[in-house]
Design a protein around this motif. Structure first.
Motif, PDB file in Angstrom:
ATOM      1  N   PRO A 107     -22.910  -7.329  -2.511  1.00 38.05           N
ATOM      2  CA  PRO A 107     -22.143  -7.647  -3.725  1.00 38.05           C
ATOM      3  C   PRO A 107     -23.053  -7.810  -4.931  1.00 38.05           C
ATOM      4  CG  PRO A 107     -22.277  -9.553  -2.285  1.00 38.05           C
ATOM      5  CD  PRO A 107     -22.883  -8.413  -1.527  1.00 38.05           C
ATOM      6  N   ALA A 108     -22.532  -7.422  -6.082  1.00 37.37           N
ATOM      7  CA  ALA A 108     -23.310  -7.566  -7.319  1.00 37.37           C
ATOM      8  C   ALA A 108     -23.438  -9.024  -7.718  1.00 37.37           C
ATOM      9  CB  ALA A 108     -22.649  -6.761  -8.438  1.00 37.37           C
ATOM     10  N   ALA A 109     -22.404  -9.817  -7.434  1.00 41.93           N
ATOM     11  CA  ALA A 109     -22.440 -11.245  -7.782  1.00 41.93           C
ATOM     12  C   ALA A 109     -23.185 -12.015  -6.704  1.00 41.93           C
ATOM     13  CB  ALA A 109     -21.028 -11.790  -7.921  1.00 41.93           C
ATOM     14  N   ARG A 110     -23.850 -13.061  -7.109  1.00 43.13           N
ATOM     15  CA  ARG A 110     -24.581 -13.900  -6.173  1.00 43.13           C
ATOM     16  C   ARG A 110     -23.609 -14.822  -5.441  1.00 43.13           C
ATOM     17  NH1 ARG A 110     -29.902 -15.035  -5.532  1.00 43.13           N
ATOM     18  NH2 ARG A 110     -30.448 -16.995  -4.502  1.00 43.13           N
ATOM     19  N   LEU A 111     -23.747 -14.906  -4.124  1.00 40.83           N
ATOM     20  CA  LEU A 111     -22.883 -15.741  -3.308  1.00 40.83           C
ATOM     21  C   LEU A 111     -23.635 -16.979  -2.847  1.00 40.83           C
ATOM     22  CD1 LEU A 111     -21.189 -13.071  -0.991  1.00 40.83           C
ATOM     23  CD2 LEU A 111     -20.286 -14.050  -3.096  1.00 40.83           C
ATOM     24  N   ASP A 112     -22.895 -18.077  -2.708  1.00 35.92           N
ATOM     25  CA  ASP A 112     -23.473 -19.250  -2.079  1.00 35.92           C
ATOM     26  C   ASP A 112     -22.725 -19.517  -0.773  1.00 35.92           C
ATOM     27  OD1 ASP A 112     -21.044 -20.384  -2.806  1.00 35.92           O
ATOM     28  OD2 ASP A 112     -21.886 -21.439  -4.524  1.00 35.92           O
ATOM     29  N   GLU A 113     -23.258 -20.421   0.015  1.00 32.71           N
ATOM     30  CA  GLU A 113     -22.689 -20.665   1.335  1.00 32.71           C
ATOM     31  C   GLU A 113     -21.274 -21.218   1.254  1.00 32.71           C
ATOM     32  OE1 GLU A 113     -23.943 -22.900   5.533  1.00 32.71           O
ATOM     33  OE2 GLU A 113     -25.408 -22.629   3.902  1.00 32.71           O
ATOM     34  N   ALA A 114     -21.020 -22.075   0.276  1.00 35.47           N
ATOM     35  CA  ALA A 114     -19.674 -22.652   0.150  1.00 35.47           C
ATOM     36  C   ALA A 114     -18.633 -21.575  -0.113  1.00 35.47           C
ATOM     37  CB  ALA A 114     -19.667 -23.690  -0.970  1.00 35.47           C
ATOM     38  N   THR A 115     -18.977 -20.587  -0.930  1.00 33.42           N
ATOM     39  CA  THR A 115     -18.041 -19.508  -1.227  1.00 33.42           C
ATOM     40  C   THR A 115     -17.766 -18.662   0.009  1.00 33.42           C
ATOM     41  OG1 THR A 115     -18.808 -19.420  -3.522  1.00 33.42           O
ATOM     42  CG2 THR A 115     -17.629 -17.503  -2.690  1.00 33.42           C
ATOM     43  N   VAL A 116     -18.822 -18.379   0.782  1.00 32.82           N
ATOM     44  CA  VAL A 116     -18.650 -17.577   2.000  1.00 32.82           C
ATOM     45  C   VAL A 116     -17.750 -18.301   2.991  1.00 32.82           C
ATOM     46  CG1 VAL A 116     -19.831 -16.551   3.970  1.00 32.82           C
ATOM     47  CG2 VAL A 116     -20.838 -16.390   1.685  1.00 32.82           C
ATOM     48  N   VAL A 117     -17.970 -19.594   3.180  1.00 35.71           N
ATOM     49  CA  VAL A 117     -17.152 -20.365   4.113  1.00 35.71           C
ATOM     50  C   VAL A 117     -15.710 -20.432   3.630  1.00 35.71           C
ATOM     51  CG1 VAL A 117     -16.815 -22.653   5.127  1.00 35.71           C
ATOM     52  CG2 VAL A 117     -19.115 -21.695   4.959  1.00 35.71           C
ATOM     53  N   GLN A 118     -15.517 -20.529   2.336  1.00 37.46           N
ATOM     54  CA  GLN A 118     -14.166 -20.553   1.802  1.00 37.46           C
ATOM     55  C   GLN A 118     -13.436 -19.245   2.081  1.00 37.46           C
ATOM     56  OE1 GLN A 118     -13.981 -20.808  -2.460  1.00 37.46           O
ATOM     57  NE2 GLN A 118     -11.788 -21.198  -2.513  1.00 37.46           N
ATOM     58  N   LEU A 168     -27.707 -14.887   3.307  1.00 35.59           N
ATOM     59  CA  LEU A 168     -27.783 -15.503   1.986  1.00 35.59           C
ATOM     60  C   LEU A 168     -29.224 -15.896   1.681  1.00 35.59           C
ATOM     61  CD1 LEU A 168     -24.680 -17.853   2.271  1.00 35.59           C
ATOM     62  CD2 LEU A 168     -24.801 -15.632   1.122  1.00 35.59           C
ATOM     63  N   PRO A 169     -29.784 -15.434   0.569  1.00 37.05           N
ATOM     64  CA  PRO A 169     -31.163 -15.793   0.224  1.00 37.05           C
ATOM     65  C   PRO A 169     -31.261 -17.268  -0.156  1.00 37.05           C
ATOM     66  CG  PRO A 169     -30.137 -14.599  -1.575  1.00 37.05           C
ATOM     67  CD  PRO A 169     -29.162 -14.556  -0.441  1.00 37.05           C
ATOM     68  N   PRO A 170     -32.444 -17.852  -0.024  1.00 35.37           N
ATOM     69  CA  PRO A 170     -32.614 -19.260  -0.405  1.00 35.37           C
ATOM     70  C   PRO A 170     -32.612 -19.428  -1.923  1.00 35.37           C
ATOM     71  CG  PRO A 170     -34.716 -18.326   0.212  1.00 35.37           C
ATOM     72  CD  PRO A 170     -33.692 -17.255   0.492  1.00 35.37           C
ATOM     73  N   ALA A 171     -32.505 -20.656  -2.349  1.00 30.43           N
ATOM     74  CA  ALA A 171     -32.503 -20.931  -3.791  1.00 30.43           C
ATOM     75  C   ALA A 171     -33.894 -20.825  -4.385  1.00 30.43           C
ATOM     76  CB  ALA A 171     -31.918 -22.322  -4.052  1.00 30.43           C
TER      77      ALA A 171
END
Length: 274
Positions: free
Chosen positions: A195-206, A235-238
């Protein structure tokens, strides 16, 4: 002889004389006046004209919102070890089927890494600008092709290019027309959506739900695994060197999940509870 009484003149008034006496007028009630009646009828007609569409709208059932199809988290397992995503059934759909879905942006190429000529190149198909409903990104398709055949296809390639990057640069070559026809008949074994947008873990779980397994690599990359649907999300780290990497959603047929997605992670780090 009895005396006849004289006639009462008050009862003998001629009819013409009585008609000349005007009868008393009755007072008209205000709501019976013509102007009031006319105004009332006009307002009633106006209320009917405006109220009928509103009544029909209230009585009719509301229209359901259109269902959005083709989103990255809409993965359907068929119960027989396969799955479908983006309109492709993994394990049975071919590169030709994928090309029919995205004929304008579909590309096929042989890829190899600079400095590894002894290894067979890989066959890769991709859609550079892929639109997954309202989520855009890049879609990469992998196939399992015979290594010897791929070497021959590499040698028959009419031309190619090398990405800048030194020893680890990726080399790409086009396929000859006859080899491209053969490649279209090969089944797609895996998909990777970037995806072009950056994802975080909370979004993936949602979107995907809680993962069955969660792996954290030495570089901090988090892997969320959904074996029942054949999905793994990286997901890459911060922070750190891997922070600039993009998230990747990988799809395989559930029956191939252990071999293609979980096995490569076994030696990295034991799974932690989600």
């Amino acid at each position: 002889m009895a005396e006849v009484p004289a006639p009462d003149s008050s009862h003998d008034t001629p009819a013409a004389v009585q008609a000349e006496v005007p009868a008393p007028r009755r007072a008209t009630v205000w709501w019976q006046r013509p102007i009031v009646l006319s105004l009332g009828i006009t307002l009633l007609l106006l209320a009917l004209a405006l109220g009928w569409p509103l009544l029909r709208w209230q009585m009719s059932p509301p229209e359901a919102a259109p269902v959005v199809r083709g989103l990255p988290w809409q993965v359907q397992a068929d119960g027989a070890g396969g799955s479908a995503v983006f309109g492709l059934h993994l394990g049975t759909a071919t590169l030709g089927d994928a090309e029919a879905l995205w004929p304008q942006d579909f590309k096929v190429a042989l890829i190899s890494t600079q400095g590894t000529k002894q290894q067979a190149p890989a066959l890769e198909a991709y859609v550079e600008s892929f639109q997954a409903a309202f989520v855009n990104g890049k879609l990469v398709m992998s196939v399992a092709a015979d290594a010897d055949w791929l070497r021959q296809v590499w040698d028959r390639s009419p031309r190619g290019e090398v990405d800048a990057g030194g020893e680890g640069a990726v080399r790409r070559r086009e396929l000859a027309p006859q080899d491209l026809d053969a490649a279209r008949r090969i089944a797609v074994s895996a998909l990777a959506f970037i995806p072009a947008a950056r994802l975080d873990e909370a979004t993936v779980v949602q979107r995907f739900g809680p993962p069955t397994e969660r792996h954290v690599g030495a570089d901090g990359v988090v892997q969320l695994l959904y074996p029942e649907r054949g999905v793994a999300v990286a997901l890459p780290p911060a922070e750190g060197d891997a922070a600039r990497a993009k998230p990747v959603i990988q799809y395989v047929a559930p029956r191939d999940f252990e071999r293609l997605l979980r096995a490569p992670l076994q030696g990295a780090k034991p799974a932690s509870a989600p």
